[in-house]
Enzyme design. Structure first.
Site, PDB file in Angstrom:
ATOM      1  N   LYS A  16      -0.258  -2.551  -7.340  1.00  0.00           N
ATOM      2  CA  LYS A  16      -1.449  -3.244  -8.067  1.00  0.00           C
ATOM      3  C   LYS A  16      -2.235  -1.954  -8.519  1.00  0.00           C
ATOM      4  O   LYS A  16      -3.137  -2.050  -9.200  1.00  0.00           O
ATOM      5  CB  LYS A  16      -2.279  -3.904  -6.971  1.00  0.00           C
ATOM      6  CG  LYS A  16      -1.455  -5.211  -7.012  1.00  0.00           C
ATOM      7  CD  LYS A  16      -2.520  -6.168  -6.099  1.00  0.00           C
ATOM      8  CE  LYS A  16      -1.732  -7.212  -5.428  1.00  0.00           C
ATOM      9  NZ  LYS A  16      -1.200  -8.562  -6.415  1.00  0.00           N
ATOM     10  N   HIS A  64      -6.283 -14.679  -0.076  1.00  0.00           N
ATOM     11  CA  HIS A  64      -4.947 -14.792  -0.631  1.00  0.00           C
ATOM     12  C   HIS A  64      -4.200 -15.259   0.776  1.00  0.00           C
ATOM     13  O   HIS A  64      -4.548 -15.007   1.782  1.00  0.00           O
ATOM     14  CB  HIS A  64      -4.495 -13.436  -0.770  1.00  0.00           C
ATOM     15  CG  HIS A  64      -3.380 -13.233  -1.590  1.00  0.00           C
ATOM     16  ND1 HIS A  64      -2.119 -13.163  -0.912  1.00  0.00           N
ATOM     17  CD2 HIS A  64      -3.159 -13.100  -2.902  1.00  0.00           C
ATOM     18  CE1 HIS A  64      -1.158 -13.293  -1.884  1.00  0.00           C
ATOM     19  NE2 HIS A  64      -1.752 -13.294  -2.983  1.00  0.00           N
TER      20      HIS A  64
END
Ligand code: PMP
Length: 413
Positions: free
Chosen positions: A227, A123
């Protein structure tokens, strides 16, 4: 033990209709997870009863707030197998955690002779901070090769380590695009043999599988509360105590000091020296509640549930001739990235939304990986405990609508 089969009831946001009366099918948990009522209530209760600033008051509410904040730290430590809660630093999220390691651990130590090993599936938040360190220090970035199925080429990793210059290995535990689960434990063992420290981006693993820092053998672990069903604005950097102690603080201000003079100051102990200013207290309390919720489901069960769902999704999507799926077929997490031949991923996501199915389309903050896949973007469906095989069926039905509008197998526009 709470049952995964019935846990959907616990998530108020899932019980709504969208797009003109269609039941919401939420397949975007890799971006952020929905929150169970217990998390929402824990945060609300904190504001209703205990709200005060932490660590600097003797009044009842300040003591309660401090206790609640530190209880959350202990819960997080337990959840990741960390024996010492002081090694759990509360930050804003994975991004801040990795920047803290990059700036405070790596930058002062690295020079032009040193190398940082990354993978092309990182990421941006586990890539850009290292680019910044490389620019500031002259250190070199090296990348592990990917195999065609989207797993790491460990032979190329071995070759990189042979340079004798690698000081940092930064790797994602689970790819947010491909679903690949990387062999972090083996990678850490090998990195340690050449004296490198291992930074693990666990944003997509801590919420979805049992993670134990003692077993992983890494030196730093970064993840985000939102998350894993917790609030936004809170995340965690776990680090080995001796490493955290050796790092200068990144931010100066209140809370992080021991003694302040006009010209210099001494710093508080870990983790407080990294938590300058008023921390996200209510968010930490919410994260503690999220940890308790996940523990009540059992992380083995969470993982098993997602494995079943992803296997079913791969099977159903695999039967659609114009759907191209990316990433490994085995040993992967609960995200499925794909494209529909001839249809731009944003168009796919827009039509899916009209059918009530929430997915994400884009580069998923992984532009180098998109280049490796040779696509501008993908559609990504991601699963969590509250998803069901019926959600996968709804996705497939909605993709039929995409085909009906664009024509199956249409040529790229
Ligand atoms: N790493 C990975 C693998 C991620 O999926 C994400 C979030 N998409 C991040 C890092 C960044 O997390 P945050 O935005 O919460 O800092």
């Amino acid at each position: 033990m709470r049952s995964i089969e019935t846990c959907r009831e616990d998530f108020p946001a899932l019980h709504q209709t969208v797009a003109g009366g269609r039941p919401l099918v939420y397949l975007d948990s890799a971006a952020t997870a929905q929150k169970p009522r217990s998390v929402i209530e824990a945060e609300a209760r904190f504001y209703e009863r205990d709200n005060a600033n932490v660590h600097r008051g003797v009044h009842t509410l300040a003591v309660r707030a401090t206790e609640a904040y530190e209880r959350a730290r202990r819960a997080v430590a337990r959840f990741i197998g960390a024996t010492d809660p002081a090694c759990v630093v509360f930050v804003r999220g994975t991004t801040e955690a990795i920047n803290l390691v990059a700036r405070s651990y790596a930058q002062p130590r690295l020079g032009p002779d040193d190398e940082i090993v990354l993978t092309p599936m990182e990421h941006h938040s586990n890539m850009v901070p290292w680019q910044m360190v490389a620019q500031a220090t002259g250190a070199r970035l090296r990348y592990v090769d990917l195999l065609p199925d989207g797993t790491l080429d460990l032979a190329s990793y071995e070759r990189l380590l042979e340079s004798g210059r690698v000081r940092v290995v930064a790797v994602t535990h689970q790819s947010n695009v491909l679903g690949t689960i990387n062999p972090v434990r083996e990678m850490a063992e090998r990195a340690h043999r050449v004296g490198a420290v291992v930074v693990v981006d666990a944003a997509q693993s801590v919420p979805h599988q049992p993670v134990d820092v003692r077993q992983l053998g890494c030196d730093f672990l970064a993840f985000s509360g939102h998350k894993m069903m917790g609030p936004t604005g809170i995340g965690v950097l776990w680090g080995r105590r001796e490493l955290l102690e050796s790092m200068p603080p990144l931010f100066g201000g209140g809370e992080m000091i021991r003694e302040v003079g006009l010209f210099e100051s001494t710093y508080n102990e870990v983790p407080y020296k990294f938590e300058a200013g008023t921390p996200p207290i209510a968010q930490a309390v919410g994260l503690g509640a999220a940890v308790e919720y996940l523990e009540s489901l059992g992380m083995e069960q969470v993982r098993a549930h997602e494995q079943r769902l992803v296997a079913y999704a791969l099977e159903r999507l695999g039967q659609m001739p114009d759907v191209r799926i990316y990433g490994p077929r085995q040993h992967r997490g609960g995200v499925v990235s794909f494209n529909v031949e001839g249809v731009h991923p944003h168009d796919v996501a827009t039509i899916l939304d009209q059918e009530g199915v929430a997915v994400r389309a884009g580069h998923h903050c992984a532009q180098p990986l998109m280049r490796w896949l040779d696509v501008p973007a993908t559609v990504r469906a991601s699963f969590y405990v509250y998803n069901t095989p019926e959600d996968v069926d709804a996705l497939v039905r909605a993709l039929e609508a995409v085909r009906a509008i664009f024509g199956a197998g249409a040529k790229p526009r």
